[in-house]
Write a protein that holds these residues in place. Sequence first.
Motif: not given
Ligand code: ACM
Length: 718
Positions: A294-297, A344-346, A371-373, A398-400, A434-436
Motif C-alpha cells: 500500500a505504498d506509493e500509489v 501496510c506501509w505508512d 514506518y518508512w517515510r 534503516m534502508y541499507v 534492503l531494496w533490490g
Molecule cells: C517503500 O520504500 N516504498 C516502502
Amino acid sequence: MRNILSIILLSLVSLGLRAGDIHVIPYPVQVEMQRGTVRLPLSAPESVRIDAGMAHADEYRLTLSRKGIDIVAQSTAGLQYARETLAQIRAQYGEELPALTVTDYPRYEWRGLMLDCSRHFYSLEYLKKQVDMLAHYKMNRLHLHLTDDQGWRIEIKRYPELTQRGAWRTFNQQDSICIDTYKDQPEFELDPRFIVRNGDRTLYGGYYTQEELRSLVAYARERHVEIIPEIDMPGHTQAISAIYPQFTATGEASWGTIFSVPLSPAKEEVYTFLQHILDEVMDIFPSHYIHIGADEVEKNTWRESAECRQLMDRLGFKTYEALQSYFVNRIHDYLQQKGREMICWDDAIEGGDYQVPGGKGALSPSADVMYWRYWVGGVPQRVVEQGHHIIFTPGDPMYVARPDGPLYDIYHYQGLDLIPDSLQHLVRGGQVSLWGESMSNFRRADYCIYPRMVALAERLWTPAAQRNWQGFKERLEVEKAWLTAHDVHYARTNALLTAMQAADKERKCMLLTFDSEYADPDIRYTLDGTVPTLSSPRYDGQPIAVTEPRTVTAAIMENGTAREPLFVRELEYHKAVGATVSYTTARWHESYKAAEVATFTDGRRGGDSYGDGLWQGFTRSFDVVVDLGSVMPVREFSMRFMQNIDPGVYMPAVVEVSCSEDGNAYTAAKTIANDTPDTQKGTIIKPFATPLEGQARYVKVHVENTKGFVFSDEIVIR
Ligand code: ACM
C-alpha cells in the motif's frame, strides 16, 4: 620469565572477568561473572527447563558453574537464545568457560530484515542463510517483498501466468546500470544463475515454488524466525497489470508519472482476484502477519475513472487517499476474517483520522503500520495516536541499499524512544530493509546488510543502559572473523571517521571529537591543512581544542598512509560562536532548516552541498539579530553564502549590517553588495564581509533575497 607471566595471568583470572569481556551480540541484559572458570567440554550435558512464568517473553537464564550448564527459558525461542549465547561464549573461551549467570530477554518483539526479491532475485539457499544469520543475532522476522513492478516471485497455482510471465523480464534500466557498472566494478555482476535464454530473448528472473517457500517457512520456524510475505497492492503491481490490464482503473498497464498505474479500488473482480492470491499466500505462510504494501500509489488513473469517482461519492470520501484506505481496509477485513493481522506501509495512514468527527477514510486502527517515510514530519506519532502498532524501518538510517550508511546511526537510532511512554506498547520494534534495485547478486546484498544488521540486533534487543558503542565496536571486531568464516561479505568501508564539534565558552575554543567504526583506530591529524602522516599527532580520544582559526585535517592511518576520504574542517572560535540569534522577519525554509536558530553561530561551516544539513535556506529576505551576550570590541563581520544556479540557489543582492550596545540605538548600516554574476555556474561559496568599529553587543543583519533560494551557514564576528 614464563613463570612470571603465568603468575600475572593467573592473578588476572582470579580477580575475575569483567562482564564486558564476553563477546556476545546482542549484548545481554545482565551478566553476573562469578569467580574463576569452569571446564565444560562440548559434550557437557545441559540441564534445561521451560518456565513459562518467567517475567519477560522469550526470557532465558544461562548459568555456567561447577554444576555444569543450566538453562531456564520462558519459551522455546528463549531456549534457542540461551544456546546462542552459550555458543558465542564458547567461541570465545573454548572449553574453559567463565563461571557466570546471564539473564536476558529482548527489548522489542520485532527484530527484522526485509529483502526485496522482486527487483533482483535471491536463491532459496540465500534466504535460508539469512534465517541462520537472523537466528545467530537473536532476530526473528524475515520480511520478503515478493511482488513488485519488476517481478512476481511467488508461485500462485490459480494464476500460473503470474510467474510464467511475471517472474521474467528483459533487462530493465536497473539491470543495465548494474551491467554497465560491472565493467569497472566486478561486485555489480548480475547473478548469472538468474539469466536465461528464451528463444532469441535473454531474460532475467526467477520465482519460488510453493514447495520451496514451505520448506523455507519450516526451516525458519525451527529457528524461531517468522517469514512475513509482502504482496504489494494496489500500487507496485505492474507484474499483475501486464497480464490483467482490466484490473486497473483505465485498463492501462503502463508507467504513470512517478509510479506505475495501480489496480482499481472500484472493481469487485480486483478484490476477488487478490483474495484468491492471498488464500494461497496464507496457505503457504502461517505467519501471524501478512504485509500488503500500500505504498506509493499513484492515483491519476483513479481520478480519470468514473467508477472510482462514483465509489467516492457513494462512500462520502473527499480524497483519493481515503479511497486508498477503503481498499486497504477491505483487504484488512478479509485477512482478519482468516485470523491474520495486516501490515501496510505508512502511506496508508493518509486517508484520514478516525478520531476526527466525520473523519471517513481512516485506515482501520487494528492494521499495523510500517514506518518508512522519514522525511515526512510526525509520521510515527500520527501512527500511534491513531492506534496502530508501528514497526520502524525509516529510510534513514534503516534502508541499507546504500552501503556507506553509518553503523553509528543505526546503533543510536532514537525514533523508537520518541514515542510517548503511554503509547510505547504500540511499538513492535524495527528492521533494516534492503531494496533490490542495485542488488545484482547476493555478495552485494551481504555487503549492504552487514554489519549494519548486527548493530540493529543490539539496538532492538539490548536495553539502553547496557548498550555501549565502544564495547559494541570491540565485539564487532571479533565478530568480523565469524562473519568471514561464515562466508558473509560484510562491508569494511562504512563511514570511517565522523566528528562531533562543540564550543567551549570558558576556554574560548572549539572542540573536535572523532569517532570511528573501528574499535581502536589510529587517527592522525594536522592543524595546518596538510595531509596527516605517521609523524602527525595521534588522536587520543580527548577533544582537540582549537583557539586560533585552523584547518583540521584528519584520517585513519592504514598501512602507513592516510586512508581516503580525508576529514577536513575549518574551525574558528570567533565572537559570535554560541551567541543567541533572533529571526525578526522571515524564518528558514522547512526543508533546509539546518540546526534552526543555532545554525549561524554553532561554529560549523557547510560543505559543497546546500543539502548537507549545515546550510540554512531561505526563499525570502530575512533579518537576524545576533546577541553577543555582553558589550565587546568588534572589528569585522563576515557571513558566507552559496550560489548554485542550476537548482536555483543565488547570492543575496545585498547584506546590511549595523551594531548596537543596548539593542535600541544602532549604527548606520554598512552595505555589502553582491559581486557574483547571477549567471555564474558551479558551486560558489563566498563570504560577505565588512570591517566594524568600536564596541557592540547586538549585530543586526538584513539579507536581501531577490531570486530563488539564499543559503548561509555561519555569521562570523571577529
Ligand atoms: C517503500 O520504500 N516504498 C516502502
